[in-house]
Design a protein around this motif. Structure first.
Motif, PDB file in Angstrom:
ATOM      1  N   ASN A 159    -123.599 -68.962 -98.756  1.00 23.40           N
ATOM      2  CA  ASN A 159    -123.209 -69.904 -97.763  1.00 23.40           C
ATOM      3  C   ASN A 159    -123.301 -69.257 -96.261  1.00 23.40           C
ATOM      4  O   ASN A 159    -123.672 -69.849 -95.480  1.00 23.40           O
ATOM      5  CB  ASN A 159    -121.792 -70.370 -97.989  1.00 23.40           C
ATOM      6  CG  ASN A 159    -121.638 -71.506 -99.051  1.00 23.40           C
ATOM      7  OD1 ASN A 159    -122.701 -72.441 -99.076  1.00 23.40           O
ATOM      8  ND2 ASN A 159    -120.969 -71.184-100.023  1.00 23.40           N
ATOM      9  N   GLY A 160    -123.268 -67.946 -96.390  1.00 24.96           N
ATOM     10  CA  GLY A 160    -123.046 -67.101 -95.047  1.00 24.96           C
ATOM     11  C   GLY A 160    -124.435 -67.164 -94.392  1.00 24.96           C
ATOM     12  O   GLY A 160    -124.722 -67.389 -93.322  1.00 24.96           O
ATOM     13  N   ALA A 161    -125.508 -67.075 -95.444  1.00 26.00           N
ATOM     14  CA  ALA A 161    -127.023 -67.058 -94.970  1.00 26.00           C
ATOM     15  C   ALA A 161    -127.559 -68.375 -94.532  1.00 26.00           C
ATOM     16  O   ALA A 161    -128.040 -68.461 -93.575  1.00 26.00           O
ATOM     17  CB  ALA A 161    -127.830 -66.632 -96.248  1.00 26.00           C
ATOM     18  N   ILE A 162    -127.018 -69.522 -95.211  1.00 27.12           N
ATOM     19  CA  ILE A 162    -127.291 -70.974 -94.546  1.00 27.12           C
ATOM     20  C   ILE A 162    -126.549 -71.142 -93.181  1.00 27.12           C
ATOM     21  O   ILE A 162    -127.135 -71.774 -92.496  1.00 27.12           O
ATOM     22  CB  ILE A 162    -126.910 -71.756 -95.634  1.00 27.12           C
ATOM     23  CG1 ILE A 162    -127.638 -71.479 -97.062  1.00 27.12           C
ATOM     24  CG2 ILE A 162    -126.955 -73.398 -95.215  1.00 27.12           C
ATOM     25  CD1 ILE A 162    -127.392 -72.544 -98.259  1.00 27.12           C
ATOM     26  N   ALA A 163    -125.178 -70.668 -93.369  1.00 19.92           N
ATOM     27  CA  ALA A 163    -124.528 -70.969 -92.007  1.00 19.92           C
ATOM     28  C   ALA A 163    -125.154 -70.414 -90.763  1.00 19.92           C
ATOM     29  O   ALA A 163    -125.404 -70.849 -89.512  1.00 19.92           O
ATOM     30  CB  ALA A 163    -123.254 -70.551 -92.206  1.00 19.92           C
ATOM     31  N   SER A 164    -125.792 -69.078 -91.007  1.00 18.03           N
ATOM     32  CA  SER A 164    -126.403 -68.154 -90.056  1.00 18.03           C
ATOM     33  C   SER A 164    -127.661 -68.798 -89.619  1.00 18.03           C
ATOM     34  O   SER A 164    -128.335 -68.918 -88.408  1.00 18.03           O
ATOM     35  CB  SER A 164    -126.504 -66.690 -90.345  1.00 18.03           C
ATOM     36  OG  SER A 164    -125.355 -66.271 -90.717  1.00 18.03           O
ATOM     37  N   THR A 166    -128.527 -71.890 -89.887  1.00 19.84           N
ATOM     38  CA  THR A 166    -128.443 -73.484 -89.126  1.00 19.84           C
ATOM     39  C   THR A 166    -127.236 -73.343 -88.046  1.00 19.84           C
ATOM     40  O   THR A 166    -127.116 -74.498 -87.453  1.00 19.84           O
ATOM     41  CB  THR A 166    -127.701 -74.422 -90.342  1.00 19.84           C
ATOM     42  OG1 THR A 166    -126.462 -73.794 -90.690  1.00 19.84           O
ATOM     43  CG2 THR A 166    -128.714 -74.437 -91.399  1.00 19.84           C
ATOM     44  N   ASN A 167    -126.774 -72.163 -87.773  1.00 20.78           N
ATOM     45  CA  ASN A 167    -125.889 -72.093 -86.703  1.00 20.78           C
ATOM     46  C   ASN A 167    -124.527 -73.038 -86.732  1.00 20.78           C
ATOM     47  O   ASN A 167    -124.157 -73.439 -85.574  1.00 20.78           O
ATOM     48  CB  ASN A 167    -126.528 -72.283 -85.345  1.00 20.78           C
ATOM     49  CG  ASN A 167    -127.660 -71.291 -85.046  1.00 20.78           C
ATOM     50  OD1 ASN A 167    -127.514 -70.066 -85.247  1.00 20.78           O
ATOM     51  ND2 ASN A 167    -128.851 -71.993 -84.210  1.00 20.78           N
ATOM     52  N   ARG A 171    -119.614 -74.558 -91.780  1.00 21.39           N
ATOM     53  CA  ARG A 171    -119.969 -75.431 -92.851  1.00 21.39           C
ATOM     54  C   ARG A 171    -120.098 -74.694 -94.151  1.00 21.39           C
ATOM     55  O   ARG A 171    -120.750 -73.686 -94.129  1.00 21.39           O
ATOM     56  CB  ARG A 171    -121.220 -76.199 -92.350  1.00 21.39           C
ATOM     57  CG  ARG A 171    -121.874 -77.104 -93.328  1.00 21.39           C
ATOM     58  CD  ARG A 171    -123.193 -77.594 -92.756  1.00 21.39           C
ATOM     59  NE  ARG A 171    -123.803 -78.754 -93.663  1.00 21.39           N
ATOM     60  CZ  ARG A 171    -124.909 -79.139 -93.628  1.00 21.39           C
ATOM     61  NH1 ARG A 171    -125.623 -78.822 -92.743  1.00 21.39           N
ATOM     62  NH2 ARG A 171    -125.333 -80.038 -94.714  1.00 21.39           N
ATOM     63  N   VAL A 172    -119.830 -75.195 -95.167  1.00 14.90           N
ATOM     64  CA  VAL A 172    -119.874 -74.719 -96.506  1.00 14.90           C
ATOM     65  C   VAL A 172    -120.959 -75.457 -97.176  1.00 14.90           C
ATOM     66  O   VAL A 172    -120.830 -76.776 -97.659  1.00 14.90           O
ATOM     67  CB  VAL A 172    -118.562 -74.625 -97.333  1.00 14.90           C
ATOM     68  CG1 VAL A 172    -118.776 -74.342 -98.575  1.00 14.90           C
ATOM     69  CG2 VAL A 172    -117.577 -73.888 -96.491  1.00 14.90           C
TER      70      VAL A 172
END
Length: 209
Positions: A159-164, A166-167, A171-172
């Motif tokens: 989730n952290g990698a996806i959040a980074s 997508t800026n 968002r989870v």
């Protein structure tokens, strides 16, 4: 038709019925007296014809993995999903779920694996804590909490990698649900079991040398 002719016509049928019941009595008597000394040998191929519903069956290792995956997913469904609305704190949820997973592993999962053994001890390669009793109960709880920590860390990393990427830091994207949770838990469980076997084999080989 005369009375005599009717008797002659019926007589063959009566004889057939008598022979039929005599044959049944002999079969029942043979079944009652059957034991290992007078029973004929039956090949494994012949047994499989009557015990197997289909020609294709899952290999033993696949059945073991499916059992472990199913129980892990069931714990996620009943505890993470079931208690999620009542327990907001992540640490509390991890502790409760880890205890539940350890109890399920000790009482249900491992016993199911042992029940499906064809020879005693063959499925212990899929079990981390092979000892039985109160000690295994405590160890399975501790081990489940340990595995659960890595599952939680993996969820957080994804989730952290996806959040980074997508800026969108709040968002989870990847939520916890039974199927993927079961896959993640099974993957870490098998990894740690393989590490255990690797260390044990190296120790035994070193000791023999």
């Amino acid at each position: 038709m005369s009375k005599k002719n009717r008797k002659q016509a019926v007589k063959p049928e009566v004889e057939k019925e008598t022979d039929y019941y005599d044959l049944k009595k002999e079969a029942v008597q043979a079944l009652v007296e059957a034991d290992e000394s007078n029973s004929p040998e039956v090949s494994e191929e012949e047994i499989r014809k009557y015990t197997s519903a289909t020609k294709y069956t899952l290999p033993q290792w696949a059945k073991m993995l499916l059992i472990k995956f199913w129980f892990a997913g069931a714990v996620c469904f009943f505890f993470i999903w079931g208690l999620g609305i009542y327990m907001a704190d992540v640490l509390d949820m991890l502790v409760v779920t880890g205890i539940a997973m350890g109890i399920v592993t000790d009482l249900l999962t491992n016993n199911a694996l042992r029940f499906m053994e064809k020879t005693r001890g063959e499925n212990e390669r899929f079990i981390m804590v092979t000892k039985r009793g109160y000690v295994s109960f405590i160890l399975n709880i501790l081990y489940s909490c340990f595995v659960l920590f890595f599952v939680y860390t993996l969820y957080s990393f994804i989730n952290g990698a996806i959040a980074s990427a997508t800026n969108q830091p709040d968002r989870v994207v990847l939520g916890v649900e039974p199927i993927l949770f079961g896959v993640f838990y099974l993957a870490f469980d098998l990894l740690f079991i393989e590490i255990k076997h690797f260390i044990t084999d190296r120790f035994i080989n070193t000791k023999k040398a």
